[in-house]
Design a protein around this motif. Structure first.
Motif, PDB file in Angstrom:
ATOM      1  N   GLU A 199      71.796 -10.980 -28.408  1.00 17.53           N
ATOM      2  CA  GLU A 199      71.936 -11.148 -29.848  1.00 17.53           C
ATOM      3  C   GLU A 199      72.793 -10.021 -30.390  1.00 17.53           C
ATOM      4  OE1 GLU A 199      68.512 -12.315 -32.623  1.00 17.53           O
ATOM      5  OE2 GLU A 199      68.785 -10.179 -33.066  1.00 17.53           O
ATOM      6  N   GLY A 255      67.856 -24.316 -36.801  1.00 14.01           N
ATOM      7  CA  GLY A 255      67.222 -23.213 -37.496  1.00 14.01           C
ATOM      8  C   GLY A 255      67.305 -23.294 -39.003  1.00 14.01           C
ATOM      9  N   TRP A 288      64.852 -17.028 -27.840  1.00 13.47           N
ATOM     10  CA  TRP A 288      65.221 -15.992 -28.807  1.00 13.47           C
ATOM     11  C   TRP A 288      65.337 -14.648 -28.091  1.00 13.47           C
ATOM     12  CZ3 TRP A 288      60.401 -17.635 -27.816  1.00 13.47           C
ATOM     13  CH2 TRP A 288      59.377 -16.688 -27.673  1.00 13.47           C
ATOM     14  N   THR A 319      73.281 -15.525 -31.806  1.00  9.95           N
ATOM     15  CA  THR A 319      72.321 -15.520 -30.704  1.00  9.95           C
ATOM     16  C   THR A 319      72.889 -16.416 -29.610  1.00  9.95           C
ATOM     17  OG1 THR A 319      70.425 -15.194 -32.162  1.00  9.95           O
ATOM     18  CG2 THR A 319      69.989 -16.105 -29.968  1.00  9.95           C
ATOM     19  N   ARG A 377      70.608 -15.034 -36.271  1.00  9.20           N
ATOM     20  CA  ARG A 377      69.837 -13.999 -35.572  1.00  9.20           C
ATOM     21  C   ARG A 377      68.382 -14.434 -35.600  1.00  9.20           C
ATOM     22  NH1 ARG A 377      70.858  -8.113 -37.374  1.00  9.20           N
ATOM     23  NH2 ARG A 377      70.029  -7.783 -35.258  1.00  9.20           N
ATOM     24  N   GLY A 378      68.091 -15.413 -34.797  1.00  9.54           N
ATOM     25  CA  GLY A 378      66.734 -15.951 -34.790  1.00  9.54           C
ATOM     26  C   GLY A 378      66.540 -16.900 -33.629  1.00  9.54           C
ATOM     27  N   TYR A 379      65.605 -17.808 -33.810  1.00 10.64           N
ATOM     28  CA  TYR A 379      65.262 -18.734 -32.752  1.00 10.64           C
ATOM     29  C   TYR A 379      66.292 -19.863 -32.678  1.00 10.64           C
ATOM     30  CZ  TYR A 379      60.875 -16.298 -33.431  1.00 10.64           C
ATOM     31  OH  TYR A 379      59.929 -15.331 -33.550  1.00 10.64           O
ATOM     32  N   ASP A 381      64.270 -10.628 -28.547  1.00 15.01           N
ATOM     33  CA  ASP A 381      63.378  -9.797 -29.348  1.00 15.01           C
ATOM     34  C   ASP A 381      64.040  -8.470 -29.717  1.00 15.01           C
ATOM     35  OD1 ASP A 381      63.204  -8.119 -27.145  1.00 15.01           O
ATOM     36  OD2 ASP A 381      61.264  -8.916 -26.490  1.00 15.01           O
TER      37      ASP A 381
END
Length: 527
Positions: free
Chosen positions: A122, A520, A87, A127, A65-67, A89
């Motif tokens: 997400e 990541g 990503w 993601t 759960r991120g970039y 937001d």
């Protein structure tokens, strides 16, 4: 035309500013992707892609759960990589950046944003991003041009069998099939390039070019009138190799390049199977060009069997099989010793006696080792010692000095004019040609002397970005230009000589593509 892509795994975590492009997130419409790959051993990173006429549609599904990001790299590393980062937001909007990397640091946002975001979302575990990237963005400064001709697929977590990392499983192996239904044709392997011998010299502390030839006369007598079909090829060098190109010339005109790897990596060698077979006809000739990076080396490197030595070889698998197995060349001895300032030597040597074409030196060494110590199995052969027999007769200041002594003298490699002469002579000077068949037997008339050919070289132009010209043009290449004059003044300005020696190849076609995939992991960011 189908596409296969080479991958390299690189960790990424960023502190980012607001997205350059964004789109409301949400469920993605179903799409039948043509290719799929799992890019890590835990199965956390999935990549799907479909090549189109103008672009490639990618979807990345990552257990985070991120970039997340995808980078196109010339060598599998960060420096020079063309990176797509995205990503989702807190409001569910999807953001992407088109960035480029200058090293192991946060990549810079590109002034030209050439990624089209198609959607993403997400959830509690993953993601997912879907985007399109043109084959050619026309951003020649920071973007990596993708090609449709890459056929290599590699995961780059670099497994070293000597490291014994417990969390990595080596699942490599060999699968054999046995059938009673024989195929119509038997296949053969043709070896092209520079012969494996000490005539292949790579100076320390330099980037270097090596050229190997196969002449039309050899191919003329080796093949049937209808020629043969090549369906697979493997380009091969050792640890210093950076790029390899095989050029095919027919009736004085270069054909479109089929085998080319401008980002060669010894750790990612893989045979490439052609979707459209390559035809070799009697009379065709070949030039194998190899680039090397020896800037970290303190001593010269020679051609040889060991990975600490070098090669410049193309292996072509073809049908129907003939007795034709190798067509190799190497710089003739006078071209080498005159580059080191020797004008005349006592006697001459046969460089073929120390080449891979002639295995007598290795066989004699094996017998000698066995007689001295039956338990000893490791065998090292220093083929470069043949230069001890090349002793200068003139000029006076080098009289009775062997070429071997000059080669091992560190001062030799500080002479820029000498280096320019050596590059000129080994790349474009006369070669000795070896043309042969199974059993290391040579055809009639070989070995023989051969000079760099005159031909019309192909030059691929960027028709997508320059609408004023076609995609293909021809430029004349002769022995009189591009630094190939045999009688050139050896005291010419070094800069001019180096510039000429580096020229001559306008060909650009099939290049291997490496995708550096951003996962990541914080630790992977640290230099």
């Amino acid at each position: 035309m189908g596409t296969t892509i080479t991958f390299s795994v690189v960790g990424v975590v960023y502190s980012l500013i607001a997205g350059v492009t964004s789109l409301p997130g949400g469920p993605l419409p179903p799409m039948a992707f043509r290719h799929f790959a799992v890019l890590d051993q835990r199965g956390d990173f999935h990549l799907l892609w479909t090549p189109g006429e103008q672009d490639v549609v990618f979807e990345i599904q990552v257990a985070t759960r991120g970039y997340v990001g995808l980078g196109f790299s010339p060598n599998g590393g960060m420096k020079g990589a063309d990176i797509v980062l995205g990503w989702v937001d807190a409001q569910g909007d999807v953001h992407t950046h088109d960035r480029y990397a200058t090293g192991m640091m946060i990549p810079v946002i590109d002034d030209s944003q050439d990624v089209e975001i198609l959607g993403g979302y997400e959830n509690e575990t993953h993601t997912v991003l879907r985007f399109a990237r043109p084959w050619n963005t026309c951003d020649k400064e920071h973007d990596f041009q993708l090609t449709k001709t890459c056929m290599s697929l590699v995961l780059d977590y670099i497994f070293d069998r000597n490291t014994r990392i417990s969390c990595i499983v080596d699942s490599s192996g060999l699968r054999l099939f046995l059938t009673e239904d024989l195929r119509e044709f038997e296949a053969g392997v043709l070896i092209l390039g520079h012969m494996v011998s000490p005539s292949h010299i790579i100076p320390p502390g330099k980037e270097w070019r090596t050229v190997g030839h196969c002449d039309g006369r050899c191919v003329e007598q080796a093949l049937p009138p209808e020629g043969v079909k090549v369906f697979r090829g493997l380009l091969h060098a050792h640890l210093l190799g950076t790029d390899i190109t095989l050029r095919q010339i027919r009736e004085g005109r270069e054909l479109p390049v089929v085998f080319k790897d401008m980002n060669y990596d010894f750790n990612y060698q893989q045979g490439r199977i052609l979707k459209e077979e390559m035809t070799i006809l009697p009379g065709d000739s070949f030039i194998t060009e190899c680039g090397y990076d020896a800037r970290h080396k303190q001593t010269p490197t020679f051609g040889g069997e060991s990975t600490q030595e070098e090669m410049c070889i193309a292996f072509l698998t073809y049908y129907p099989r003939t007795d034709f197995t190798f067509c190799l060349s190497g710089s003739d001895l006078p071209s080498i010793y005159t580059s080191f300032g020797i004008q005349e030597v006592y006697g001459e040597l046969d460089m073929g006696k120390s080449s891979r074409v002639n295995g007598n030196a290795l066989l004699e060494k094996m017998i000698e080792k066995k007689e001295k110590n039956k338990k000893e199995t490791a065998i090292e052969v220093d083929y470069a010692k043949i230069y001890k027999g090349v002793v200068a007769k003139a000029p006076q200041d080098l009289q009775n000095v062997s070429l071997y002594d000059l080669i091992l003298d560190p001062k030799t490699w500080q002479d820029e004019k000498l280096l320019a002469r050596l590059q000129e002579q080994t790349a474009f000077g006369p070669h000795t040609m070896f043309c042969g068949m199974r059993g290391n037997k040579v055809f009639d008339g070989y070995p023989r002397s051969y000079k760099y050919p005159d031909f019309l070289a192909i030059k691929l132009l960027d028709e997508e970005c320059d609408a004023n010209h076609g995609a293909e043009a021809y430029v004349p290449v002769t022995s009189e230009d591009e630094g190939r004059k045999q009688d050139e003044d050896v005291n010419a300005d070094v800069g001019e000589v180096e510039e000429e020696a580096a020229g001559g190849s306008g060909a650009s076609e099939a290049s291997f593509l490496v995708l550096a995939v951003a996962l990541g992991f914080v630790g992977l960011w640290r230099p």
